[in-house]
Scaffold this motif. Sequence first.
Motif, short mmCIF file in Angstrom:
data_model
loop_
_atom_site.label_atom_id
_atom_site.label_comp_id
_atom_site.label_asym_id
_atom_site.label_seq_id
_atom_site.Cartn_x
_atom_site.Cartn_y
_atom_site.Cartn_z
N THR A 140 33.33 42.87 48.52
CA THR A 140 32.39 42.18 49.41
C THR A 140 32.92 42.13 50.84
N SER A 141 34.21 41.80 50.94
CA SER A 141 34.79 41.71 52.28
C SER A 141 34.84 43.07 52.95
N GLU A 142 35.13 44.13 52.15
CA GLU A 142 35.14 45.48 52.71
C GLU A 142 33.76 45.92 53.13
N SER A 143 32.74 45.55 52.31
CA SER A 143 31.36 45.90 52.65
C SER A 143 30.91 45.19 53.91
N GLU B 290 40.66 38.25 34.26
CA GLU B 290 39.42 37.78 34.87
C GLU B 290 39.63 37.49 36.35
N ASN B 291 40.78 36.93 36.68
CA ASN B 291 41.09 36.67 38.09
C ASN B 291 41.15 37.97 38.88
N GLN B 292 41.68 38.99 38.23
CA GLN B 292 41.77 40.30 38.91
C GLN B 292 40.39 40.87 39.17
N ARG B 293 39.48 40.68 38.22
CA ARG B 293 38.12 41.19 38.38
C ARG B 293 37.40 40.45 39.49
N ASN B 294 37.56 39.17 39.54
CA ASN B 294 36.94 38.40 40.61
C ASN B 294 37.51 38.78 41.97
N GLU B 295 38.83 39.01 41.98
CA GLU B 295 39.46 39.40 43.25
C GLU B 295 38.96 40.77 43.70
N ARG B 296 38.74 41.66 42.74
CA ARG B 296 38.22 42.99 43.08
C ARG B 296 36.84 42.89 43.70
N ASP C 191 29.22 33.36 50.84
CA ASP C 191 30.52 33.45 50.15
C ASP C 191 30.43 32.95 48.73
N ASP C 192 29.22 32.52 48.33
CA ASP C 192 29.06 31.99 46.99
C ASP C 192 28.96 33.15 46.01
N LEU C 193 29.94 33.30 45.12
CA LEU C 193 29.97 34.43 44.20
C LEU C 193 29.11 34.21 42.97
N SER C 194 28.56 33.01 42.83
CA SER C 194 27.80 32.72 41.60
C SER C 194 26.53 33.57 41.50
#
Length: 711
Positions: free
Chosen positions: A672-675, A661-667, A696-699
């Motif tokens: 987002t940062s790349e976009s 799950e951490n990996q998915r969030n990091e992806r 920056d709120d991912l919710s």
Amino acid sequence: MKFMENMLFKYGDGKVIRILHINRVSSIIYVIDMASNRWAYPLKMDELRHFQEQSDIILMEEDIYCRIVIEEDLSDAEKRKREHAWGIVKYILDNVETEEHLYLSKYREPAIKEAMQMFKLSYNGVKNLLIRYWHGAQTKDSLIPSYHRCGAKRRDRISGNHKRGRPRSGERGIGINVDDKMKKIFKQALNRYYYSERNNSLKITYELMLRDAFVKDEVEQNGVKLPVLMDKSQLPTYQQFLYWYKKLNNPKKEISKRKGTRVYQQNYRTIIGDSTQDAGGACGSLWQIDSNVFDIYLISSMNRDLIVGRPILHVVIDVYSRLIMGFNVSFESLNSYSGAMVALANSMTSKKKFASKYGVSIEDEEWPYCVPLRVMADRGELVGKQIENAIQGLGITIQNTPPYHADYKGIIESAFSVMNSRVKPFADGVVIKGKGSKERGEADYRLKANLSIEDFITIIIKCVLFHNNHHVLTDYVLDDLMIEEGIEKIPIQIWNHGLKHRKGKLRILPEEMILSHLYPIDQASVTARGVLYKKILYASDYTLKNEWFQKARIYGSWKVNICYDPRDLTCIYVMDEGEQGVLKLTLLDHLMKYANKGIEEIEQMAKHEQKVDEKSKERELQVKVKLFTEIEHIVENAKRKTDSEREYDKSKTQRLAGIKENQRNERLLHRTSESKRTSIVEMPTAYTEEPEEVTDDLSIFFNNDGDYDEE
């Protein structure tokens, strides 16, 4: 084709005929069937020529029906019977008016009847003599009795129940046969007692063999057990032992074991000939070979700024005609075996392809080739075990001059001097006055070198062609026939005259056979990528068809024996490859930079590449050390940041939970940062409105169940 007497022709069904007489007026040819006892019969010349043109008959190059004999080897009985038979045949020949009458029965029969009365022979007896005379190419030696076909010469007779050989006289018993078991005992006795430094005689060896292998009992006397031999009728005789010694003995082994290998090498080796200069009065009868350091410095063909030293020139000269048969230029040692062998191979094969590589177009008539009978050297490169293979395989005798006798090879010694004199006036880098060092204030001639080995070989080819076809041999002594025919003292003219009037045509052998015997021999490895030699890969249609490289990949590499031309490693030759004989392999396409280059040039290229690699690796090492330092610095910064933000009250299990799950969030965060970065880079410069605020709120990207919401 011009028909000649004694020619042999073979039909498609195997029948062989010999031409006995040609009447060129009536165009009638008299022939005889070589497999029958039939009288000679006539054929029309046009009929025979038609058969040949239609390939119904072929000319046999080798006369297998002529017996070659040595007069000294004939027994008195053979000589006596030959003379008697020749007297009968000559009587018949003298009693016909012309030779053609001998093939016509109405003239032949009266002469035969007279011979029958004169020599008290039957009709068939006289007929058989005439037919033997015709079968044997109408020579006197054809009437020698065929004793050599009698018996089982050089074949061991089968050991049976009856005693072989002559019966014993005045001795008890009939004796024993020598079977395989007995021969094994003889061999063991010879190896144990005769082939040794003790130099036991054959008689002592025989007696010691009886003690070891033919004892029936032992008796004790004074505490010593003494052997008791079998009955004499059960023992092999000394004559039997001597007979089988002569059949089983290896002279080389005998001398080497009893007197030492050094004695054999010095005094008994078969390759040592006498040191005469007799050319036998024919082309190719005697060659001279020698090597010399040429008086010039050469440069590298790869890097013309490098001086590589003085080359070694091997030259081969035909003594009879003074024709230079071939040469070799290399940087091998002065008495190099490989250098001499390449020069001999060059002399025995056509030079058309060799010369064309250096831009010189020639025909074989300008530079002949053959296989010689003898080669004279000066106890240098042609002394040793390596040359034995060439002698045995090519039928060449090696003669070596005594030490310190260069005058024995004056012809070739003078050739080097002449060659130097023709090159020196024009080339740079030549040795001045034979000196190896310069005086004070004198320019170093070595620095002027500008010829590569290819340039030098081209010059030598030109010099050889001039010598062979135009050089006048002032000191050559012409014979009467040469003077009568107007032969000039030019090597090629003397050579052609010798071929015409001396000893028939020269010996020619297949090029593959010559190369396999004379070229240097080494081993190459069959690998999955090709046949590897000197770090170069080779292949051929045969190796691909027979899946050599696939087998090497599956079962591992293996070694093969090869021979090669040190002057050109474009091809190598694999030896003893089954029915293929010598197998030719060529460079792989991606390695064609090594094509037409000799082994010295390839080694120079390898050294040059190694030097370049060493410099590159030195720079690589410096940059690699810098890279290591930078990586280490980044790792230290990351470690420091991680330590400052880590929650140490979490357990290991808590930290390892939810990695996926951490990996998915990091992806998603990375996307987002790349976009965000991309939108900033691609934003037009004329755009004036404020960009939409990026949170920056991912919710906002997740639904109530915690899954990613694509909308």
